[in-house]
Design a protein around this motif. Sequence first.
Motif, mmCIF file in Angstrom:
data_model
loop_
_atom_site.group_PDB
_atom_site.id
_atom_site.type_symbol
_atom_site.label_atom_id
_atom_site.label_comp_id
_atom_site.label_asym_id
_atom_site.label_seq_id
_atom_site.Cartn_x
_atom_site.Cartn_y
_atom_site.Cartn_z
ATOM 1 N N ARG A 68 44.140 46.616 24.458
ATOM 2 C CA ARG A 68 42.561 45.309 24.307
ATOM 3 C C ARG A 68 42.967 45.858 23.269
ATOM 4 O O ARG A 68 41.384 45.204 22.544
ATOM 5 N N PRO A 69 42.479 46.560 22.226
ATOM 6 C CA PRO A 69 41.840 46.965 20.836
ATOM 7 C C PRO A 69 42.462 45.324 20.431
ATOM 8 O O PRO A 69 41.781 45.808 18.700
ATOM 9 N N LEU A 70 43.552 45.594 20.545
ATOM 10 C CA LEU A 70 44.307 44.531 19.535
ATOM 11 C C LEU A 70 44.301 42.975 19.816
ATOM 12 O O LEU A 70 44.154 42.161 19.056
ATOM 13 N N LEU A 71 42.730 42.855 20.844
ATOM 14 C CA LEU A 71 42.300 41.335 21.202
ATOM 15 C C LEU A 71 41.942 40.640 20.062
ATOM 16 O O LEU A 71 42.469 39.824 19.996
ATOM 17 N N PRO A 72 41.124 41.004 19.353
ATOM 18 C CA PRO A 72 40.392 40.318 17.520
ATOM 19 C C PRO A 72 41.999 40.049 16.689
ATOM 20 O O PRO A 72 42.129 39.369 16.684
ATOM 21 N N LEU A 73 43.007 41.339 16.883
ATOM 22 C CA LEU A 73 44.511 40.803 16.012
ATOM 23 C C LEU A 73 44.727 39.900 17.358
ATOM 24 O O LEU A 73 45.802 38.309 16.327
ATOM 25 N N LEU A 74 44.818 39.773 18.142
ATOM 26 C CA LEU A 74 46.025 38.047 18.739
ATOM 27 C C LEU A 74 44.988 37.033 18.717
ATOM 28 O O LEU A 74 45.626 35.911 18.082
ATOM 29 N N ALA A 75 43.339 37.030 18.606
ATOM 30 C CA ALA A 75 43.026 35.959 18.248
ATOM 31 C C ALA A 75 43.499 35.230 17.188
ATOM 32 O O ALA A 75 43.547 33.865 16.367
ATOM 33 N N ALA A 76 43.138 36.294 15.949
ATOM 34 C CA ALA A 76 43.959 36.164 14.266
ATOM 35 C C ALA A 76 45.258 35.690 14.623
ATOM 36 O O ALA A 76 45.094 34.370 13.937
ATOM 37 N N VAL A 77 45.782 36.229 15.133
ATOM 38 C CA VAL A 77 47.442 35.485 15.586
ATOM 39 C C VAL A 77 47.256 34.130 15.916
ATOM 40 O O VAL A 77 48.475 33.222 15.494
ATOM 41 N N LEU A 112 57.520 27.087 17.133
ATOM 42 C CA LEU A 112 58.537 28.263 18.248
ATOM 43 C C LEU A 112 56.475 29.244 18.734
ATOM 44 O O LEU A 112 56.543 29.554 19.722
ATOM 45 N N GLY A 113 56.381 30.810 17.787
ATOM 46 C CA GLY A 113 55.411 30.994 17.850
ATOM 47 C C GLY A 113 54.173 30.441 18.707
ATOM 48 O O GLY A 113 53.520 31.471 19.767
ATOM 49 N N ALA A 114 53.843 29.528 18.494
ATOM 50 C CA ALA A 114 53.009 28.760 19.053
ATOM 51 C C ALA A 114 52.762 28.001 20.588
ATOM 52 O O ALA A 114 51.908 28.934 21.161
ATOM 53 N N GLY A 115 54.376 27.716 20.272
ATOM 54 C CA GLY A 115 54.172 27.264 21.602
ATOM 55 C C GLY A 115 54.739 28.502 22.703
ATOM 56 O O GLY A 115 54.728 28.333 23.877
ATOM 57 N N LEU A 116 55.381 29.592 22.158
ATOM 58 C CA LEU A 116 55.681 30.925 23.157
ATOM 59 C C LEU A 116 54.461 31.114 23.377
ATOM 60 O O LEU A 116 54.613 31.447 24.724
ATOM 61 N N LEU A 117 53.081 31.292 23.202
ATOM 62 C CA LEU A 117 51.629 31.740 23.361
ATOM 63 C C LEU A 117 51.534 31.733 25.059
ATOM 64 O O LEU A 117 50.985 31.952 25.850
ATOM 65 N N LEU A 166 53.396 32.434 6.872
ATOM 66 C CA LEU A 166 52.741 32.428 7.925
ATOM 67 C C LEU A 166 53.717 32.919 9.093
ATOM 68 O O LEU A 166 53.399 33.069 10.259
ATOM 69 N N LEU A 167 54.715 32.006 8.755
ATOM 70 C CA LEU A 167 56.504 32.223 9.457
ATOM 71 C C LEU A 167 56.627 33.989 9.284
ATOM 72 O O LEU A 167 56.417 34.871 10.997
ATOM 73 N N GLY A 168 56.204 34.307 8.646
ATOM 74 C CA GLY A 168 56.297 36.278 8.143
ATOM 75 C C GLY A 168 55.339 36.958 9.571
ATOM 76 O O GLY A 168 55.900 38.073 10.067
ATOM 77 N N ILE A 169 53.678 36.148 8.834
ATOM 78 C CA ILE A 169 53.061 37.045 10.024
ATOM 79 C C ILE A 169 53.532 36.661 11.474
ATOM 80 O O ILE A 169 53.470 37.656 12.405
ATOM 81 N N VAL A 170 53.214 35.875 12.379
ATOM 82 C CA VAL A 170 53.961 35.472 13.504
ATOM 83 C C VAL A 170 54.879 36.118 14.023
ATOM 84 O O VAL A 170 55.511 36.581 14.589
ATOM 85 N N VAL A 202 46.959 26.304 14.633
ATOM 86 C CA VAL A 202 46.657 25.189 13.220
ATOM 87 C C VAL A 202 47.486 24.841 12.689
ATOM 88 O O VAL A 202 47.668 23.459 12.515
ATOM 89 N N PRO A 203 48.423 25.974 11.304
ATOM 90 C CA PRO A 203 49.304 24.852 10.826
ATOM 91 C C PRO A 203 50.682 24.567 11.866
ATOM 92 O O PRO A 203 50.968 23.700 11.388
ATOM 93 N N ALA A 204 50.757 24.551 13.151
ATOM 94 C CA ALA A 204 51.960 23.971 13.805
ATOM 95 C C ALA A 204 51.543 22.598 13.704
ATOM 96 O O ALA A 204 52.399 21.504 13.815
ATOM 97 N N ALA A 205 49.739 22.330 14.604
ATOM 98 C CA ALA A 205 49.513 21.126 14.298
ATOM 99 C C ALA A 205 49.173 20.593 13.146
ATOM 100 O O ALA A 205 49.205 19.150 13.163
ATOM 101 N N PHE A 206 48.965 21.113 11.663
ATOM 102 C CA PHE A 206 49.204 20.038 10.870
ATOM 103 C C PHE A 206 50.338 20.088 10.134
ATOM 104 O O PHE A 206 50.510 18.627 10.161
#
Length: 331
Positions: free
Chosen positions: A207-216, A6-11, A112-116, A222-226
């Motif tokens: 904008r300073p949070l963009l690297p954090l967004l990349a990690a999210v 759900l988190g991956a798709g909402l992006l 992973l779910l907690g981080i999302v 990746v886990p959603a596809a897996f």
Amino acid sequence: MAGVRLGAGLLIALAAGAAAGGWWLLAGAVLAGVLAACVPEPAPELERARKIPLAPAAGLAARVGLLPVFGSVFGAYLVPEHRAPAAAAMVLVVTAAALPGRSLPRFVRAWLLGIVLVAGAGLVALCAAIAPERGTGTGPGPLGMFAAAAVLFPLLSRRGAKPSWWEAGAVAATLAVCAGALYQLGPVRLGLSPAPVRDLLAAVDGRPLLPLLAAVVVIATVPAAFGELAAIRTRFRGWPETLACGVAGAAGAALLAPVPALLLAAALALIEVLVTALLTLSVRRRDLRAVVSAALAVTLLACLPAWYLLPALVVIALALLASRPAGTTKR
């Protein structure tokens, strides 16, 4: 892995849903949750007979259809100038990881779910805390909620039995994120965004949070596809078929941008619901859940662009050919 999916798709579903329904995206999220709750479990009589491989084929096609979504979202956020090769490479790498038949440990899935969830809550808090720049336009009218529900459904659909609290929590989380995004950007600007969460951070001076967004993005996609490929691997109990599904998903990720990939996944998921409901009604004619889910599936399918239905039927036909050997071997 349903929450991570759900988190991956909402992006990307934020933009697709806003373009389809405007502020009625919120009603569409509720409608998609209702349909997810109404989908009947496969009739035991049909499972025992194993004479109708259409339901397994539709389910397999719906899982494969999500791979281009996750791959294209991965590429669009992380490497937008080289989205297609990055999307295909991600799906192929995840396919290779899924071939041995392993699954992620339970505690890893929980983390992973907690981080999302934390990332989603932080995004909603930022949207609510900063006054938005009001855009123009209100987006589509009330009928847009059906198109928005169709877009969100593949992310909220059940994959096997889940407790009712999960469905309610998934809808609540979707409503919170969609409401925050609509409040901050407005339906028109949100619907035109190729990477809505990145634009949301820009709108709230994040904008300073963009690297954090990349990690999210990596942690979600990746886990959603897996998870989808691991389920396919379990379904076939063999690596050649799983590899073929992964290659097909990688091709779709390379060819389709995120929104078209999501629309194709929506068509596949809704056809799966319709097939399940009709087969259930062929055995249990008075199954209310099957009647409601069939009616809603047809309604939402009618709201999707017609040119996505033919590719969806082709994918299901190919999955039907692939499912026949598996349906006659191990039980």
